[in-house]
Design a protein around this motif. Structure first.
Motif, PDB file in Angstrom:
ATOM      1  N   LYS A  63       0.854  -1.261  -0.089  1.00  0.00           N
ATOM      2  CA  LYS A  63      -0.040  -0.043  -0.113  1.00  0.00           C
ATOM      3  C   LYS A  63       1.097   1.234   0.053  1.00  0.00           C
ATOM      4  CE  LYS A  63      -3.729   2.515   2.507  1.00  0.00           C
ATOM      5  NZ  LYS A  63      -4.663   2.415   3.513  1.00  0.00           N
ATOM      6  N   ALA A  64       0.777   2.062  -0.976  1.00  0.00           N
ATOM      7  CA  ALA A  64       1.402   3.338  -1.199  1.00  0.00           C
ATOM      8  C   ALA A  64       0.665   4.386  -0.439  1.00  0.00           C
ATOM      9  CB  ALA A  64       1.720   3.606  -2.532  1.00  0.00           C
ATOM     10  N   THR A  65      -0.546   4.722  -0.998  1.00  0.00           N
ATOM     11  CA  THR A  65      -1.069   6.031  -0.567  1.00  0.00           C
ATOM     12  C   THR A  65      -2.549   5.884  -0.468  1.00  0.00           C
ATOM     13  OG1 THR A  65      -1.504   6.525  -3.110  1.00  0.00           O
ATOM     14  CG2 THR A  65       0.319   7.659  -1.688  1.00  0.00           C
ATOM     15  N   GLU A  66      -3.385   6.678   0.096  1.00  0.00           N
ATOM     16  CA  GLU A  66      -4.763   6.602   0.291  1.00  0.00           C
ATOM     17  C   GLU A  66      -5.488   8.007   0.177  1.00  0.00           C
ATOM     18  OE1 GLU A  66      -8.066   5.462   4.052  1.00  0.00           O
ATOM     19  OE2 GLU A  66      -6.289   4.490   3.741  1.00  0.00           O
TER      20      GLU A  66
ATOM     21  N   ASN B  40       1.957   5.754   3.134  1.00  0.00           N
ATOM     22  CA  ASN B  40       2.542   4.658   3.990  1.00  0.00           C
ATOM     23  C   ASN B  40       3.915   5.048   4.329  1.00  0.00           C
ATOM     24  OD1 ASN B  40       3.277   2.222   5.246  1.00  0.00           O
ATOM     25  ND2 ASN B  40       2.900   1.165   3.500  1.00  0.00           N
ATOM     26  N   SER B  41       4.145   5.275   5.666  1.00  0.00           N
ATOM     27  CA  SER B  41       5.352   5.666   6.226  1.00  0.00           C
ATOM     28  C   SER B  41       6.182   4.592   6.012  1.00  0.00           C
ATOM     29  CB  SER B  41       5.196   6.323   7.583  1.00  0.00           C
ATOM     30  OG  SER B  41       4.798   5.325   8.307  1.00  0.00           O
ATOM     31  N   ARG B  42       5.772   3.250   5.890  1.00  0.00           N
ATOM     32  CA  ARG B  42       6.790   2.039   5.857  1.00  0.00           C
ATOM     33  C   ARG B  42       6.965   1.802   4.450  1.00  0.00           C
ATOM     34  NH1 ARG B  42       4.290  -1.488  11.183  1.00  0.00           N
ATOM     35  NH2 ARG B  42       5.180   0.029  12.463  1.00  0.00           N
ATOM     36  N   MET B  43       6.256   2.195   3.457  1.00  0.00           N
ATOM     37  CA  MET B  43       6.125   1.805   2.029  1.00  0.00           C
ATOM     38  C   MET B  43       7.823   1.422   1.422  1.00  0.00           C
ATOM     39  SD  MET B  43       4.857   3.826  -1.336  1.00  0.00           S
ATOM     40  CE  MET B  43       5.317   5.358  -0.412  1.00  0.00           C
TER      41      MET B  43
ATOM     42  N   TYR C 242      -0.281  -0.280  -4.296  1.00  0.00           N
ATOM     43  CA  TYR C 242      -1.743  -0.144  -4.615  1.00  0.00           C
ATOM     44  C   TYR C 242      -1.954   1.347  -3.788  1.00  0.00           C
ATOM     45  CZ  TYR C 242      -2.711  -2.355  -0.150  1.00  0.00           C
ATOM     46  OH  TYR C 242      -2.648  -2.655   1.206  1.00  0.00           O
ATOM     47  N   HIS C 243      -3.074   1.878  -4.456  1.00  0.00           N
ATOM     48  CA  HIS C 243      -3.441   3.081  -3.687  1.00  0.00           C
ATOM     49  C   HIS C 243      -4.996   2.985  -3.311  1.00  0.00           C
ATOM     50  CE1 HIS C 243      -4.603   7.452  -3.273  1.00  0.00           C
ATOM     51  NE2 HIS C 243      -5.971   7.057  -3.852  1.00  0.00           N
ATOM     52  N   PHE C 244      -5.341   3.219  -2.057  1.00  0.00           N
ATOM     53  CA  PHE C 244      -6.590   2.927  -1.532  1.00  0.00           C
ATOM     54  C   PHE C 244      -7.486   4.290  -1.798  1.00  0.00           C
ATOM     55  CE2 PHE C 244     -10.062   2.996   1.487  1.00  0.00           C
ATOM     56  CZ  PHE C 244     -10.191   1.514   1.732  1.00  0.00           C
TER      57      PHE C 244
ATOM     58  N   GLU D  94       3.047  10.189  -7.610  1.00  0.00           N
ATOM     59  CA  GLU D  94       3.863  11.330  -7.140  1.00  0.00           C
ATOM     60  C   GLU D  94       4.633  10.607  -5.814  1.00  0.00           C
ATOM     61  OE1 GLU D  94       2.142  15.005  -6.703  1.00  0.00           O
ATOM     62  OE2 GLU D  94       2.170  15.535  -8.600  1.00  0.00           O
ATOM     63  N   LYS D  95       3.809   9.927  -4.946  1.00  0.00           N
ATOM     64  CA  LYS D  95       4.539   9.510  -3.604  1.00  0.00           C
ATOM     65  C   LYS D  95       4.784   8.076  -3.716  1.00  0.00           C
ATOM     66  CE  LYS D  95       3.540  13.528  -1.942  1.00  0.00           C
ATOM     67  NZ  LYS D  95       4.511  14.410  -1.614  1.00  0.00           N
TER      68      LYS D  95
END
Length: 187
Positions: free
Chosen positions: A27-30, A36-39, A56-58, A73-74
């Motif tokens: 999981k990257a973003t939502e 996700n700080s652990r990504m 993936y993006h939620f 971007e993130k």
């Protein structure tokens, strides 16, 4: 003929077991603010094990173009990493899901597969276009490889214990890598 994988989010640590896995989706973003700080550490851990890494993006209700930009971007992706939209909350129409996929594809489609994650109910009762981009990753907690749909799926999340477990419809890691490599396989 399947490969095994898991997906991880900020709820999992960064040194999860990769034993027996061919892929890990992170999981990257939502929405438009969460990252996700652990990504990055989770992806690095998976890459060091030699597995295919995807992100993936939620999706949340709101501006799909802004969410797609936030995601690309993130996201800590590298060329060839599959990218997925996670569609599982109310308030997002099939057309909005399609808009998100299209925007990610516009922004990254030449270098990444862009696909859709959703559960069986969303796919069979909420989706109106059968658009899953380059790959459908379907969630249905049942026998692995039997997600209960007739559409051509690539990944099936069949369990969430002890972590989210999925299989992919590929003969082996080499075939999965070949599919993920946009330069090797026509869209």
């Amino acid at each position: 003929m399947t490969v095994n994988g898991i997906d991880v989010s900020s709820f999992q640590n960064t040194n999860f077991s990769t034993s027996g896995l061919e892929f890990v989706f992170v999981k990257a973003t939502e929405g438009t603010t969460f990252v996700n700080s652990r990504m990055t550490a989770q992806a690095a851990h998976a890459r060091s094990a030699g597995v295919v890494v995807g992100f993936y993006h939620f999706m949340r209700p709101g501006d799909m173009a802004a969410q797609a930009r936030h995601f690309v971007e993130k996201c800590a992706s590298q060329e060839g990493d599959p990218l997925f939209a996670d569609w599982e909350v109310d308030g997002i129409s099939g057309a909005e899901k399609d808009a998100f996929l299209a925007e990610v594809k516009r922004l990254r489609g030449d270098t990444h597969r862009v696909g859709l994650y959703c559960n069986r109910d969303f796919w069979t009762h909420r989706d109106t276009t059968s658009n899953a981009g380059d790959a459908l990753w379907i969630a249905n907690f049942t026998t692995a490889g039997k997600p209960g749909i007739t559409f051509d799926w690539k990944f099936h999340q069949f369990s969430e214990h002890p972590v989210d477990q999925s299989i992919g419809r590929f003969a082996d890691l080499a075939e999965l890598r070949h599919w993920a490599d946009r330069s090797a396989v026509p869209a």
